[in-house]
Write a protein that holds these residues in place. Structure first.
Motif, short mmCIF file in Angstrom:
data_model
loop_
_atom_site.label_atom_id
_atom_site.label_comp_id
_atom_site.label_asym_id
_atom_site.label_seq_id
_atom_site.Cartn_x
_atom_site.Cartn_y
_atom_site.Cartn_z
N PHE A 117 0.55 2.10 -11.43
CA PHE A 117 1.29 1.33 -10.33
C PHE A 117 2.30 0.13 -10.77
O PHE A 117 3.54 0.37 -10.76
CB PHE A 117 0.34 1.14 -9.12
N TYR A 118 1.85 -0.40 -11.37
CA TYR A 118 2.40 -1.64 -12.17
C TYR A 118 3.43 -1.29 -13.27
O TYR A 118 4.43 -1.77 -13.27
CB TYR A 118 1.44 -2.79 -12.51
N CYS A 154 -5.11 8.75 -6.46
CA CYS A 154 -6.07 7.53 -6.46
C CYS A 154 -5.90 6.93 -4.91
O CYS A 154 -4.88 6.50 -4.51
CB CYS A 154 -5.38 6.18 -7.37
N ASN A 155 -6.95 7.18 -4.03
CA ASN A 155 -7.13 6.81 -2.72
C ASN A 155 -7.69 5.34 -2.60
O ASN A 155 -8.70 5.18 -3.45
CB ASN A 155 -7.98 7.60 -2.13
N LEU A 156 -7.18 4.23 -2.29
CA LEU A 156 -7.51 2.98 -2.35
C LEU A 156 -8.52 2.77 -1.55
O LEU A 156 -9.56 1.91 -1.89
CB LEU A 156 -6.35 2.06 -1.65
N GLU A 157 -8.98 3.63 -0.53
CA GLU A 157 -10.11 3.27 0.19
C GLU A 157 -11.68 4.07 -0.50
O GLU A 157 -12.62 3.68 -0.29
CB GLU A 157 -10.11 4.13 1.48
N THR A 158 -11.23 5.04 -1.28
CA THR A 158 -12.56 5.68 -2.04
C THR A 158 -12.57 5.78 -3.36
O THR A 158 -13.76 6.25 -3.76
CB THR A 158 -12.61 7.02 -1.46
N VAL A 193 0.69 -1.36 -0.14
CA VAL A 193 -0.07 0.14 0.16
C VAL A 193 0.82 1.17 -0.29
O VAL A 193 0.85 2.15 -0.54
CB VAL A 193 -0.86 0.13 1.25
N ARG A 194 1.82 1.29 0.83
CA ARG A 194 2.91 2.48 0.72
C ARG A 194 3.49 2.44 -0.51
O ARG A 194 3.76 3.81 -1.00
CB ARG A 194 3.99 2.31 1.88
N LYS A 195 3.73 1.57 -1.07
CA LYS A 195 4.62 1.62 -2.30
C LYS A 195 3.45 2.23 -3.61
O LYS A 195 3.81 3.07 -4.20
CB LYS A 195 5.09 0.40 -3.14
N PHE A 196 2.34 1.49 -3.46
CA PHE A 196 1.27 2.07 -4.44
C PHE A 196 1.21 3.49 -4.38
O PHE A 196 1.34 4.24 -5.16
CB PHE A 196 -0.02 1.40 -3.96
N ASN A 197 1.17 4.12 -3.05
CA ASN A 197 0.81 5.42 -2.86
C ASN A 197 2.15 6.49 -3.11
O ASN A 197 1.77 7.40 -3.90
CB ASN A 197 0.76 5.92 -1.35
N GLU A 198 3.21 5.86 -2.86
CA GLU A 198 4.59 6.44 -3.65
C GLU A 198 4.53 6.60 -4.93
O GLU A 198 4.90 7.81 -5.37
CB GLU A 198 5.72 5.77 -2.96
#
Length: 164
Positions: free
Chosen positions: A124-125, A107-111, A93-98
């Motif tokens: 991301f990928y 892109c907020n994973l929660e919303t 999750v931290r890497k995704f956000n970075e």
């Protein structure tokens, strides 16, 4: 002969002739309704007897016992999740956000809605790199994807492996 009393008010609702099994003063449908009410109340009381003091207090204060049960189950599951798995999930999750911050894609994973989330995952990928700028090995990418999968499944119920 015996009187039949309403359990809530104590008033007489009928007279039972024991020898004949007849009730005087109440119709059979009224008695059926009373028996059903009594049975339902007895079941509710039996359920209440099974509660501990904290659950009774939560009910009296308007607490949602089902939600508190679900929260307790979540805590048990979290406690039983190996530490290495939790670390892997947090790292993914931290890497995704970075990566998305570095590419200026919000892109907020929660919303995020599904379209935004799919685009965020693709970005991301595509841009995920090691510190030295090299590409991750396929096994490492599987690990990252598994961490994101567990996070999204746990927080939003989304399955990035099977959902279209």
């Amino acid at each position: 002969m015996a009187f039949i009393l309403d359990s809530t008010t104590g008033s007489r609702i009928g007279l039972l002739h024991i020898s004949q099994g007849d009730v005087v003063g109440a119709s059979s449908s009224q008695l059926g309704e009373r028996v059903e009410q009594e049975s339902a109340m007895r079941c509710m009381l039996d359920d209440l007897i099974q509660l501990d003091a904290d659950e009774v207090e939560a009910l009296l204060n308007g607490g949602d016992s089902e939600q508190s049960l679900l929260n307790e189950m979540d805590e048990i599951q979290l406690d039983s999740t190996p530490r290495s798995i939790r670390i892997q999930e947090n790292w993914a999750v931290r890497k995704f956000n970075e990566v998305l911050i570095s590419k200026k894609y919000a892109c907020n994973l929660e919303t995020a809605d599904i379209v935004q989330l799919v685009t965020g995952l693709r970005v991301f990928y595509a841009f995920l790199r090691k510190i030295d700028g090299g590409l991750y090995a396929p096994a490492s990418l599987v690990t990252v994807r598994a961490g994101l999968f567990r996070y999204l499944l746990g927080t939003r119920g989304l399955n990035i492996f099977e959902d279209p």
